[in-house]
Design an enzyme around this catalytic site. Sequence first.
Site, PDB file in Angstrom:
ATOM      1  CG  HIS A  83      -8.273  -4.860   7.176  1.00 44.63           C
ATOM      2  ND1 HIS A  83      -8.203  -4.699   8.532  1.00 44.63           N
ATOM      3  CD2 HIS A  83      -7.658  -3.785   6.643  1.00 44.63           C
ATOM      4  CE1 HIS A  83      -7.594  -3.553   8.796  1.00 44.63           C
ATOM      5  NE2 HIS A  83      -7.242  -2.989   7.668  1.00 44.63           N
ATOM      6  CD  GLU A 121      -8.315  -7.024  -0.350  1.00 43.66           C
ATOM      7  OE1 GLU A 121      -7.633  -6.915  -1.389  1.00 43.66           O
ATOM      8  OE2 GLU A 121      -7.861  -6.882   0.787  1.00 43.66           O
ATOM      9  CG  HIS A 151      -1.885   1.074   1.328  1.00 41.91           C
ATOM     10  ND1 HIS A 151      -2.845   1.121   2.311  1.00 41.91           N
ATOM     11  CD2 HIS A 151      -2.092   2.175   0.571  1.00 41.91           C
ATOM     12  CE1 HIS A 151      -3.598   2.207   2.151  1.00 41.91           C
ATOM     13  NE2 HIS A 151      -3.141   2.860   1.101  1.00 41.91           N
ATOM     14  CD  GLU A 174      -3.625  -3.135   0.299  1.00 41.02           C
ATOM     15  OE1 GLU A 174      -3.370  -2.272   1.158  1.00 41.02           O
ATOM     16  OE2 GLU A 174      -3.815  -4.312   0.578  1.00 41.02           O
ATOM     17  NE  ARG A 181       0.470   5.789   8.041  1.00 41.06           N
ATOM     18  CZ  ARG A 181      -0.761   5.725   8.565  1.00 41.06           C
ATOM     19  NH1 ARG A 181      -1.186   4.612   9.148  1.00 41.06           N
ATOM     20  NH2 ARG A 181      -1.564   6.769   8.508  1.00 41.06           N
TER      21      ARG A 181
HETATM   22  N1  PXP Z   1      -6.278  -5.598   2.204  1.00 39.71           N
HETATM   23  C1  PXP Z   1      -6.350  -4.250   2.269  1.00 39.71           C
HETATM   24  C2  PXP Z   1      -7.156  -3.532   1.249  1.00 39.71           C
HETATM   25  C3  PXP Z   1      -5.665  -3.540   3.266  1.00 39.71           C
HETATM   26  O1  PXP Z   1      -5.752  -2.199   3.323  1.00 39.71           O
HETATM   27  C4  PXP Z   1      -4.873  -4.258   4.196  1.00 39.71           C
HETATM   28  C5  PXP Z   1      -4.099  -3.513   5.223  1.00 39.71           C
HETATM   29  O2  PXP Z   1      -3.099  -2.771   4.606  1.00 39.71           O
HETATM   30  C6  PXP Z   1      -4.826  -5.656   4.073  1.00 39.71           C
HETATM   31  C7  PXP Z   1      -5.554  -6.300   3.079  1.00 39.71           C
HETATM   32  C8  PXP Z   1      -4.006  -6.482   5.008  1.00 39.71           C
HETATM   33  O3  PXP Z   1      -4.537  -6.390   6.286  1.00 39.71           O
HETATM   34  P1  PXP Z   1      -3.783  -7.059   7.493  1.00 39.71           P
HETATM   35  O4  PXP Z   1      -2.448  -6.374   7.617  1.00 39.71           O
HETATM   36  O5  PXP Z   1      -4.673  -6.818   8.660  1.00 39.71           O
HETATM   37  O6  PXP Z   1      -3.615  -8.517   7.171  1.00 39.71           O
END
Ligand code: PXP
Length: 250
Positions: free
Chosen positions: A204, A168, A60, A87, A66
């Site tokens: 997530h 997603e 991302h 992302e 950051r």
């Molecule tokens: N998918 C998306 C769209 C996200 O923003 C994130 C967090 O950056 C993740 C997946 C991964 O989440 P986690 O770090 O909680 O596994």
Amino acid sequence: MKRSKIEDGPAPLRLGVNIDHVATLRQARYPEPDSPNIEPDLNIAAALCERAGASGVTVHLRQDRRHIQDRDVDRLRAGIITKLNLEMGNTPEILQIALRILPEDVCLVPENRREVTTEGGLDAAGGAKQLQPAIRRLHSAGVRVSLFIDPLPAQVEAAAKLEADAVELHTGAFANSGRKDDLDRLRQAAGFAHAQGLQVNAGHGINYSNIAVIKTIPHLAELNIGHSIVSRALFVGLETAVAEMLALMR
Ligand code: PXP
């Protein structure tokens, strides 16, 4: 000789490993790019994920930079042999970068400067006017587009109208609550998205415990998992952490 017919089973659930927090660790000590001691190296992390069987690497590129930096996406683009899933928030600056580096996939996410991590899903329904031109430009460049949305029928419908390739589904609410109604929402949204011809991804808050339930959501093609894998990697190493997650996904 009579050949036996090979039955096609469902495609295995794919894993994209989000390595943002490998960069978080690096930025904690080396915010400047020119230190001779800079570590850990993101391309090594990506290669270890791939060697363990991940189908892709996710990062991302946040507006506040950051963790992931611009140079990271360039180096990862050059080094990744599976696929890169970027992302990103829908801003002109980040869109320009995506169109330059051409990841295989872009996942559009909402972005709020004060959040610790992406909090809610994208408002695909309310933000269609802003999203449509970005999706069109990414499609014209050959980039597949996924929308990170809360598991709500109106958001799925909006994603289909916007001709996204995938959604997603935000699994954060279920990951936090463990509640059946949150799981039911995910199941229903997955079924609805599949019926609309959308690829169904999820991400997530997925970890080594809740994966057993998450993987029962129908029609899942791909999971994006970051924090839990990177955390476990501290104790068992990244390659083992990814391999263990893949074993639980199967
Ligand atoms: N998918 C998306 C769209 C996200 O923003 C994130 C967090 O950056 C993740 C997946 C991964 O989440 P986690 O770090 O909680 O596994």
